[in-house]
Motif scaffolding. Structure first.
Motif, PDB file in Angstrom:
ATOM      1  N   GLN A  42      50.399 -43.297  -2.526  1.00 43.73           N
ATOM      2  CA  GLN A  42      49.173 -44.096  -2.401  1.00 43.73           C
ATOM      3  C   GLN A  42      49.208 -44.933  -1.130  1.00 43.73           C
ATOM      4  OE1 GLN A  42      48.207 -46.609  -5.779  1.00 43.73           O
ATOM      5  NE2 GLN A  42      46.399 -47.447  -4.742  1.00 43.73           N
ATOM      6  N   CYS A  46      46.394 -44.880   1.647  1.00 48.16           N
ATOM      7  CA  CYS A  46      45.554 -46.081   1.703  1.00 48.16           C
ATOM      8  C   CYS A  46      44.951 -46.196   3.100  1.00 48.16           C
ATOM      9  CB  CYS A  46      46.377 -47.321   1.362  1.00 48.16           C
ATOM     10  SG  CYS A  46      45.456 -48.872   1.574  1.00 48.16           S
ATOM     11  N   ALA A  58      41.699 -50.941  -3.178  1.00 50.89           N
ATOM     12  CA  ALA A  58      40.237 -51.066  -3.172  1.00 50.89           C
ATOM     13  C   ALA A  58      39.536 -50.059  -2.258  1.00 50.89           C
ATOM     14  CB  ALA A  58      39.855 -52.481  -2.744  1.00 50.89           C
ATOM     15  N   ASP A  60      38.569 -46.358  -0.337  1.00 48.76           N
ATOM     16  CA  ASP A  60      38.267 -45.036  -0.897  1.00 48.76           C
ATOM     17  C   ASP A  60      39.549 -44.290  -1.240  1.00 48.76           C
ATOM     18  OD1 ASP A  60      35.591 -45.404  -0.743  1.00 48.76           O
ATOM     19  OD2 ASP A  60      35.306 -44.246   1.115  1.00 48.76           O
ATOM     20  N   CYS A  62      42.569 -45.366  -1.962  1.00 53.08           N
ATOM     21  CA  CYS A  62      43.237 -45.894  -3.157  1.00 53.08           C
ATOM     22  C   CYS A  62      42.464 -45.536  -4.426  1.00 53.08           C
ATOM     23  CB  CYS A  62      43.401 -47.409  -3.051  1.00 53.08           C
ATOM     24  SG  CYS A  62      44.758 -47.898  -1.971  1.00 53.08           S
ATOM     25  N   ARG A  63      41.141 -45.632  -4.364  1.00 47.46           N
ATOM     26  CA  ARG A  63      40.358 -45.375  -5.571  1.00 47.46           C
ATOM     27  C   ARG A  63      40.432 -43.900  -5.977  1.00 47.46           C
ATOM     28  NH1 ARG A  63      35.134 -46.268  -5.258  1.00 47.46           N
ATOM     29  NH2 ARG A  63      35.076 -46.655  -3.009  1.00 47.46           N
ATOM     30  N   TRP A  64      40.354 -43.011  -4.968  1.00 53.02           N
ATOM     31  CA  TRP A  64      40.492 -41.579  -5.288  1.00 53.02           C
ATOM     32  C   TRP A  64      41.870 -41.289  -5.849  1.00 53.02           C
ATOM     33  CZ3 TRP A  64      38.037 -40.280   0.019  1.00 53.02           C
ATOM     34  CH2 TRP A  64      36.649 -40.213  -0.133  1.00 53.02           C
ATOM     35  N   ALA A  67      42.100 -42.254  -9.349  1.00 55.07           N
ATOM     36  CA  ALA A  67      41.316 -41.378 -10.226  1.00 55.07           C
ATOM     37  C   ALA A  67      41.921 -39.978 -10.296  1.00 55.07           C
ATOM     38  CB  ALA A  67      39.877 -41.313  -9.727  1.00 55.07           C
ATOM     39  N   HIS A  70      42.269 -37.518  -5.118  1.00 53.58           N
ATOM     40  CA  HIS A  70      42.335 -37.645  -3.662  1.00 53.58           C
ATOM     41  C   HIS A  70      42.459 -36.261  -3.026  1.00 53.58           C
ATOM     42  CE1 HIS A  70      43.191 -38.902   0.359  1.00 53.58           C
ATOM     43  NE2 HIS A  70      43.034 -40.173   0.020  1.00 53.58           N
TER      44      HIS A  70
END
Ligand SMILES: [Zn+2]
Length: 314
Positions: A42, A46, A58, A60, A62-64, A67, A70
């Motif tokens: 990550q 990041c 926070a 994109d 990291c969020r992908w 989830a 990525h």
């Protein structure tokens, strides 16, 4: 990532400018290697540019990553470890699916190679996490070796292994080793208490000091308690390894006590006379072998009944 691995992460972060293209995170089961590898992945993906020495959580990227979607990240693990087994497509009644594989197969590595050879979607790294790396079968390992020998630009391989001795030496030599060790007992205890674990000291002892293993044992405390008090033949495959492990640790505790030492695993077995120490050690070794075999026992009931019969009579 778990607090006791922060130091390893920090030492690695200080050299991301010249990050090795392949890392081998190895160490005992239950020390948080996988979570550390995920944290590294990550961090590499990041897009916030290292704000405060950790992934920002926070952006994109990291969020992908959180989830599990990525586009520049791939995880290779045996089907049996995947969170949701793949069901046959609807309308394909003939699609026979056997048990999920306990190996990482060559098709998975080929797919990975194809992914790594396409440019990065986000203009940063492409990260491949292989876990547990020793579960690659011979063909898969040889295919991965090609990627390690001629890594595409920007590709980073994170191999996680409980048993690095079982990897091809050529794979090991292409990776920078990152040992992840058992944390100090106090650190582990504090963390377990923070997780609300009952009898933390006892389960930590049974886990040989590995905190995540202790957490897992504590969650199965009833079953393990029963098994340790009265070992009985397993009725299904999953229980065979648990039984072999319980018998092995009890035998070791008996041997420790016979030598006048504190029983390391706190299994609650009675003290043993010194004369019987050897027999218990031999039995413990045998159970260690059975633990490795327990993934493929022919008949769980028979196999485990045999283990119980082999126990020294003292
Ligand atoms: Zn981020």
């Amino acid at each position: 990532m778990h607090p006791w691995n922060q130091g390893i992460f920090d030492s690695l972060r200080s050299r991301t400018a010249r990050l090795p293209h392949a890392l081998l995170l190895h160490g005992a089961r239950g020390t948080g290697k996988l979570a550390l590898a995920e944290h590294i992945a990550q961090f590499l993906l990041c897009e916030a540019g290292d704000p405060g020495g950790k992934p920002c959580g926070a952006c994109d990227g990291c969020r992908w990553f959180a989830a599990g979607s990525h586009p520049d990240f791939r995880r290779l693990e045996p089907e049996a470890l995947a969170p949701e087994p793949i069901e046959p497509e609807e309308g394909e009644p003939g699609a026979k699916r056997g048990k999920p594989s306990i190996e990482i197969k060559i098709e998975q590595v080929r797919e990975l190679a194809a992914f790594l050879n396409v440019g990065s979607h986000r203009g940063r790294f492409r990260v491949a996490l292989v876990h547990p790396a020793e579960d690659m079968n011979a063909n898969a390992a040889n295919a991965l070796l090609k990627g390690l020998e001629e890594p595409p630009a920007g590709a980073v391989f994170l191999l996680v292994s409980h048993r690095p001795a079982r990897l091809l030496p050529t794979i090991r030599s292409r990776c920078v080793a990152l040992p992840v060790s058992i944390p100090p007992r106090e650190t582990a205890l504090q963390w377990l208490l923070g997780q609300g674990v009952k009898d933390a000291a006892r389960w930590l002892a049974y886990a040989g000091g590995a905190p995540l293993l202790a957490l897992d044992y504590a969650a199965r405390a009833d079953v393990l308690d029963r098994l340790l008090k009265q070992p009985a033949p397993a009725t299904d495959r999953d229980q065979v390894g648990t039984l072999a492990e319980a018998l092995q640790k009890q035998a070791l505790d008996r041997a420790f006590s016979a030598f006048g030492l504190t029983p390391k695993y706190q299994t609650g077995v009675p003290a043993t006379d010194k004369r019987h120490a050897r027999a218990w050690l031999a039995f413990a070794r045998e159970m260690g072998r059975h633990r490795l075999l327990s993934r493929h026992p022919l008949n769980p009931k028979l196999f485990s009944a045999q283990m119980l019969q082999e126990r020294p009579e003292t």
